[in-house]
Design a protein around this motif. Structure first.
Motif, short mmCIF file in Angstrom:
data_model
loop_
_atom_site.label_atom_id
_atom_site.label_comp_id
_atom_site.label_asym_id
_atom_site.label_seq_id
_atom_site.Cartn_x
_atom_site.Cartn_y
_atom_site.Cartn_z
N LEU A 269 3.90 1.19 0.92
CA LEU A 269 3.54 2.49 0.55
C LEU A 269 1.89 2.61 0.81
N SER A 270 1.09 1.60 0.15
CA SER A 270 -0.45 1.58 0.27
C SER A 270 -0.73 1.70 1.82
N SER A 273 0.21 5.64 2.67
CA SER A 273 -0.92 6.42 2.17
C SER A 273 -2.25 6.34 2.77
N ASN A 274 -2.61 5.29 3.25
CA ASN A 274 -3.75 5.17 4.15
C ASN A 274 -3.75 5.98 5.34
N GLU A 277 -3.94 9.49 4.92
CA GLU A 277 -5.15 9.91 4.62
C GLU A 277 -6.05 9.83 5.93
N LEU A 290 0.70 13.29 0.30
CA LEU A 290 -0.01 12.38 -0.30
C LEU A 290 0.52 12.35 -1.89
N THR A 291 0.81 13.48 -2.22
CA THR A 291 1.40 13.60 -3.74
C THR A 291 2.60 12.69 -3.71
N VAL A 293 3.72 10.15 -1.86
CA VAL A 293 3.58 8.89 -1.67
C VAL A 293 2.91 8.14 -3.05
N GLY A 294 2.02 9.11 -3.59
CA GLY A 294 1.49 8.77 -4.85
C GLY A 294 2.42 8.64 -6.09
N SER A 297 4.35 5.49 -5.55
CA SER A 297 3.71 4.35 -5.85
C SER A 297 3.36 4.27 -7.14
#
Length: 461
Positions: A269-270, A273-274, A277, A290-291, A293-294, A297
């Motif tokens: 997941l990190s 997200s990267n 981004e 991004l939301t 994935v957040g 997480s």
């Protein structure tokens, strides 16, 4: 009867045993009372028969042969004891020489009228006999064979039915009353002993029940002991211990699976997200991804928190300050509240409030409660965190919680608005698990000050 037995099955074992013993005792002692009432006359006759035997035995010991070789009786005590001299028409004795069938000694005076032995033949069998003289008169006689100075005699003792009836009327009611009282006393004693016995018999069951009740998900390593346990309960306890072993194993596997899955998901997941981004060009879809994935997480982090709460081992020496932890959490979450134009207020009634919980666990509890209030309250809502010496309350001006949902909100993955995607439904489950490990309690009610919901946590001090 079948209806009664079916209904009895719904009672506790102790009550069933007591009722069974009560029925048995009622039948037993009731039968004794009924037997006493029906056969009391027979018992009286038997008692009078034995009394005649006793009189004859006393008489035999008082017989002697005088200097002239004549059979005689020492009546100094016999007359006084049995009243042969005053009641000769109702009780009498005689001594017969069986060789000559001659009466050599008798209790009635020669000139007396209505002598008792006038109606009794000289020849009769040894032992007890009840002779009916006429429909209105009967005489009980007991014949005893005795020897005096190498001569055999027959000693007869007679009693009229009138004297027997007088004895029955005088003695029998007293005897019946005594036996009735004795039976009633024994019945009451039987019930008391039965009650105590049932309690003692079921005491091991109560001990086993208490032991089972003390086993919680946090103490699945406990097992039931076999000390002072009846043989009949040993198979049940062995089966329960085996079941606990299986439950403990499955529970640990489930905990380990959740922790491993959450841990393994953190890295991809990190990375995802990267990549979004850094590598995805700017578009309307990018912030939405991004939301998402957040949120994923955050769910993973909460799953890890839940696994840690379930595996938590509490140290009795650990303490944390409610005021300090709450200030840090509120400072951390103020930006989240400002994005929704909410007013987050901290109201501490004391400068410090040490409670029995670790700082990490207390941070998880306060963070989830305040974050839950921010997320589920509308824009512009008010949120107040109040601290007392042993408790913390989080109130909001949101829609509140329905009465039927007060227990559901602590279920994992439960969300009041199932269509909302901004929550995982794990926050309150983590709070409950953490508090349970630390012997703390949480209560949900309506906020009187703000109108929304209020969560109040009470800690040990």
């Amino acid at each position: 009867m079948a209806i009664f037995l079916n209904k009895l099955q719904n009672y506790s074992i102790a009550r069933q045993l007591f009722i069974y013993f009560l029925l048995i005792g009622t039948l037993l002692f009731g039968g004794l009372l009924l037997t006493l009432s029906i056969f009391s006359q027979d018992f009286a006759k038997l008692a009078l028969k034995q009394s005649l035997n006793g009189i004859a035995q006393d008489m035999e010991g008082s017989l002697y042969v005088d200097a002239q070789g004549i059979a005689n009786v020492d009546d100094s005590e016999i007359m006084l004891k049995w009243g042969f001299d005053a009641l000769y028409s109702n009780i009498a004795y005689r001594l017969i020489d069986p060789a000559t069938q001659e009466v050599v000694l008798r209790s009635e005076p020669d000139e007396a009228r209505g002598r008792l032995f006038d109606d009794i033949p000289d020849s009769m069998a040894i032992g007890y006999a009840n002779m009916e003289i006429n429909p209105e008169k009967s005489i009980a006689v007991f014949r005893l064979e005795t020897r005096l100075d190498k001569t055999t005699y027959y000693l007869d003792v007679a009693r009229s039915d009138l004297l027997g009836e007088l004895a029955n009327e005088a003695v029998l009611p007293a005897v019946q009353d005594f036996w009735k009282l004795a039976i009633i006393f024994c019945f009451v004693l039987f019930l008391v002993v039965t009650f105590i016995a049932v309690r003692l018999i079921l005491r091991p069951v109560k001990l086993v029940s208490d032991s089972v009740a003390s086993i919680s998900p946090e103490r699945l390593d406990q097992r039931l002991g076999l000390r002072h346990v009846p043989t009949e309960l040993v198979p049940i306890i062995d089966a329960l211990n085996l079941a606990l072993t299986r439950v403990e194993k499955g529970f640990k596997q489930q905990q380990q699976f959740v922790a491993n899955a959450a841990h393994e998901l953190r890295t991809p997941l990190s990375v995802l997200s990267n990549r979004i981004e850094l590598n995805m060009p700017t578009s309307e879809l990018k912030p939405q991804l991004l939301t998402d994935v957040g949120n994923m997480s955050r769910i993973v982090e909460q799953l890890l928190d839940l696994a840690r709460a379930q595996n938590l081992i509490v140290s009795a020496s650990e303490n944390a300050d409610l005021v300090v932890i709450s200030k840090d959490i509120c400072t951390l979450l103020v930006p989240l509240a400002l994005t929704k134009h909410q007013q987050l207020e901290l109201n501490a009634q004391c400068d410090e409030a040490p409670v029995k919980i670790s700082a990490g666990d207390l941070s998880v509890v306060v963070k989830n409660l305040v974050e839950n209030a921010i997320k589920h309250s509308p824009t512009g809502a008010g949120i107040t965190v109040s601290i007392d010496k042993a408790s913390i309350s989080v109130e909001d001006s949101g829609p509140g919680i329905d009465e039927e949902d007060k227990y559901k909100i602590f279920e994992r993955f439960y969300r009041g608005n199932q269509s909302a995607l901004n929550g995982s439904g794990l926050g309150l489950s983590i709070v409950e698990e953490t508090l349970a490990k630390n012997d703390a309690e949480i209560a949900v009610s309506k906020s009187k000050a703000l109108g929304g919901s209020m969560f109040k946590v009470s800690f040990q001090v």
